[in-house]
Design a protein around this motif. Sequence first.
Motif, PDB file in Angstrom:
ATOM      1  N   ARG B   8     -53.330  58.116 -81.620  1.00  0.00           N
ATOM      2  CA  ARG B   8     -52.439  58.583 -82.600  1.00  0.00           C
ATOM      3  C   ARG B   8     -50.920  58.456 -82.078  1.00  0.00           C
ATOM      4  N   SER B   9     -50.193  57.708 -82.906  1.00  0.00           N
ATOM      5  CA  SER B   9     -48.819  57.500 -82.306  1.00  0.00           C
ATOM      6  C   SER B   9     -48.124  56.837 -83.421  1.00  0.00           C
ATOM      7  N   MET B  10     -46.744  56.743 -83.549  1.00  0.00           N
ATOM      8  CA  MET B  10     -46.130  56.179 -84.594  1.00  0.00           C
ATOM      9  C   MET B  10     -46.277  54.613 -84.469  1.00  0.00           C
ATOM     10  N   GLN B  49     -47.805  57.426 -69.948  1.00  0.00           N
ATOM     11  CA  GLN B  49     -46.776  58.543 -70.594  1.00  0.00           C
ATOM     12  C   GLN B  49     -47.480  59.300 -71.613  1.00  0.00           C
ATOM     13  N   SER B  50     -48.736  58.822 -71.896  1.00  0.00           N
ATOM     14  CA  SER B  50     -49.455  59.277 -73.172  1.00  0.00           C
ATOM     15  C   SER B  50     -50.345  60.551 -72.646  1.00  0.00           C
ATOM     16  N   MET B  51     -50.557  61.051 -73.534  1.00  0.00           N
ATOM     17  CA  MET B  51     -51.664  61.945 -73.463  1.00  0.00           C
ATOM     18  C   MET B  51     -53.046  61.409 -73.707  1.00  0.00           C
ATOM     19  N   LEU B  53     -56.897  62.016 -74.035  1.00  0.00           N
ATOM     20  CA  LEU B  53     -57.951  63.199 -73.985  1.00  0.00           C
ATOM     21  C   LEU B  53     -59.589  62.391 -74.033  1.00  0.00           C
ATOM     22  N   ALA B  58     -58.248  66.712 -70.926  1.00  0.00           N
ATOM     23  CA  ALA B  58     -57.057  65.695 -70.635  1.00  0.00           C
ATOM     24  C   ALA B  58     -57.689  64.873 -69.132  1.00  0.00           C
ATOM     25  N   ARG B  60     -56.795  61.338 -66.717  1.00  0.00           N
ATOM     26  CA  ARG B  60     -55.728  60.027 -66.550  1.00  0.00           C
ATOM     27  C   ARG B  60     -56.381  58.735 -66.787  1.00  0.00           C
ATOM     28  N   MET B  72     -59.224  59.579 -77.096  1.00  0.00           N
ATOM     29  CA  MET B  72     -57.978  59.856 -77.759  1.00  0.00           C
ATOM     30  C   MET B  72     -56.673  59.699 -77.011  1.00  0.00           C
ATOM     31  N   LEU B  74     -52.968  59.970 -77.445  1.00  0.00           N
ATOM     32  CA  LEU B  74     -51.844  60.559 -78.262  1.00  0.00           C
ATOM     33  C   LEU B  74     -50.440  60.315 -77.557  1.00  0.00           C
ATOM     34  N   ARG B  75     -49.596  59.500 -78.240  1.00  0.00           N
ATOM     35  CA  ARG B  75     -48.424  59.014 -77.893  1.00  0.00           C
ATOM     36  C   ARG B  75     -47.258  60.070 -77.931  1.00  0.00           C
ATOM     37  N   SER B  76     -46.651  60.398 -76.932  1.00  0.00           N
ATOM     38  CA  SER B  76     -45.629  61.574 -76.837  1.00  0.00           C
ATOM     39  C   SER B  76     -44.198  61.644 -77.650  1.00  0.00           C
ATOM     40  N   VAL B  77     -43.768  62.287 -78.176  1.00  0.00           N
ATOM     41  CA  VAL B  77     -42.321  62.118 -78.837  1.00  0.00           C
ATOM     42  C   VAL B  77     -41.582  63.285 -78.806  1.00  0.00           C
ATOM     43  N   GLU B  78     -40.232  62.931 -78.958  1.00  0.00           N
ATOM     44  CA  GLU B  78     -39.391  63.967 -79.043  1.00  0.00           C
ATOM     45  C   GLU B  78     -39.209  64.304 -80.634  1.00  0.00           C
TER      46      GLU B  78
END
Lengths: 613, 80
Positions: B8-10, B49-51, B53, B58, B60, B72, B74-78
């Motif tokens: 799940r990321s852009m 840098q992603s979460m 799961l 969570a 590593r 899963m 998950l890419r982190s975003v602002e």
Amino acid sequence: MNGYIGKMLFVNLSDGTHEVRELSEEMARNFLGGPALGARVLFDEMPGGCDPYGEDSMIGFVTGPANGTRAFFGGRYTVVSKSPVTGGWNDANSGGFFGPSLRKAGYDAVFVKGIAKKPVYIFIDNGKVEICDAAEIWGKTILAAEEVLFEKYGKQMNAALIGPAGERKSLMAAVMNDGHRAAGRGGSGAVMGSKNLKAVVVRGDQKVDVPDAAAVTELNKTIAKEMKEGPRAAYAAGIGAHGTGVTYVNSCLSGDASVKNWSGSGVTDYPEEMATPLGSPAIDEKYMVKKYHCSACPVGCGAFLNVPSEKYDLSHSPRPEYETQGMFGSQMLCNDVEALCRCNDLCNEYGLDTISTGGTVAWLMECYENGLFTLDEMEGIPLNWGNAEAMVAMTEKLVTCAPGLGEILAMGSRAAADKLGRGHEYLVVASGIEEPQHDSRLAPGLTRIYQYDPTPGRHVKGGYGINFNFEHNYEGTGEPDKAGMIGREICNAAGLCMFGQIIMGALQAELVNTVTGFNYTPEEYAKLGIRSFAMRQAFNLREGMTRKDYTLSERLYKSNPPHDGPLAGVHVDHEKLADNFFDAIGWGRDGAPAKETLADIGGLDDVSKMLYG
Amino acid sequence: MTVHLKFRSMDLEAMTGAADVPNGATVEQAVNQYLAAQGAELSGENLRQSMILVNRMAVRADQVLQDGDEVMVLRSVEAG
């Protein structure tokens, strides 16, 4: 002067007078605009210790040099005041078109002091200033008031105005513009209401000169290329397509968004199948009718929706932002799009900050779930987790400041807990400001910002920010925290959008130099950012606020409520982060700038004298 | 063994599927293998840098996987 109109308007509502003052090149070069310039002026004009609602209190509407120059992302302006929530500095910015419109009307900033004897609005028409009777619009919601003003002054009119919540001095009252844009946080809407000031209405066709218009065009082309091909291209495309809520589902699952008033976790309490209907891609697919761009924005992260509803008119609803989705979604375990849009519309209509509104209703929800209030005390509203209908009903009471529970909640969760004598253990506030939908246990860099920015509790202020640090290693955070702070201070002072800053990265410095011609060196640019931070903080220092006065809730930072998921057992060493930051920017560990630092950055001799004699 | 992956990321939106990976494979190895087969990639730095799961918990990037694990990323975003 390039990048500026060169004039600031000062209005005194007590005696109905106004004066125009020059914005000097020295002041513009030292403070740029926005919150930095606002802080300089309010520090000069207001006495320390004054009542935020008193005659000496001022509210300012301050543009930045990018406004009205066609430079990309240059659409934001800032409202500045003393916060009735924190007792300290407040600045909040807003997009849309008001900032550029104020400049077209002939001023870089408007500052208002005094209290009108009856409700008024200020009308600025190509430089001419009039204080007008607001009887026709006082009491009206935002869109209704704007309709009257459009009828009176034509479609070129723009206005910064308060809704009924600001008139009633709700501590969550925002200053609104363009129907749904909000300078939301910190209670500036209440300050405006305390002055009997309904609106600042502007109209005009004046132009802002820049040193080289062709250079602005070329830079825009470079920025456009960066948007398509740079490292943040996917980010730009994502928020352009679906707005800030494009990340909503990820945020619910990762621990970024709060779940169940910060006590739950997405993977257990609000899993993907619950979150997905409220994410912007799903909402847009079903309901989007058109996009919305702020002034000079090539991304266009806004949109309007048409959501079929038997209960509400949601035929032209602004798409809720990420923060609002979180607050009226995962925060209360709701995933009802109708309810989300209705709560968003209520906040827009009555003029309130959605973060604090949602945060306060969620606080009450947890209190009720834990038996702190009876159904009778809830005025018959069973505010249980996931009860969307109850969430809407309680939000309606809050935004209308309804007698009884509504008017208590309208003062925010901390004040409500104090008044009702219960629920303090469920508060999540930074110096009284409800925390936003970015859990700093996931992104510890936000903790320093939430706690020690001169305007606490904000995710849009600068610093180490949303750098996910799953190792929770707090060594070496000072320099990146300082760099992040500098970049965002200048972004806000220049009148730029923070999404633009994120996308264009180092091009921001070039943009500032292009529109102003100030040609800051990298060293001067860094000093400009630190000076802006120092000026905002000087206001707080003069109020007697020291490091110990900036507080965080026990809930997130000490007692860590039991839950599983990505954040289970996480504690953030927030004081270590603060120590690192203060060391890096040349402040003492007490949170005040060192004398040598003030001498180095310049422009703050009076602050140095105040602190060191 | 078979693991199930979802991104799940852009930039990796809507990528989901199963991968046959060797016993003892880590999350990072499974991710790289799966994405390579799709003609995509995610740098090690971005992964860290992603979460991440695994079965909703969570972990590593060097977490060793088990047969049937659900991963899963998950890419982190602002955002705002």
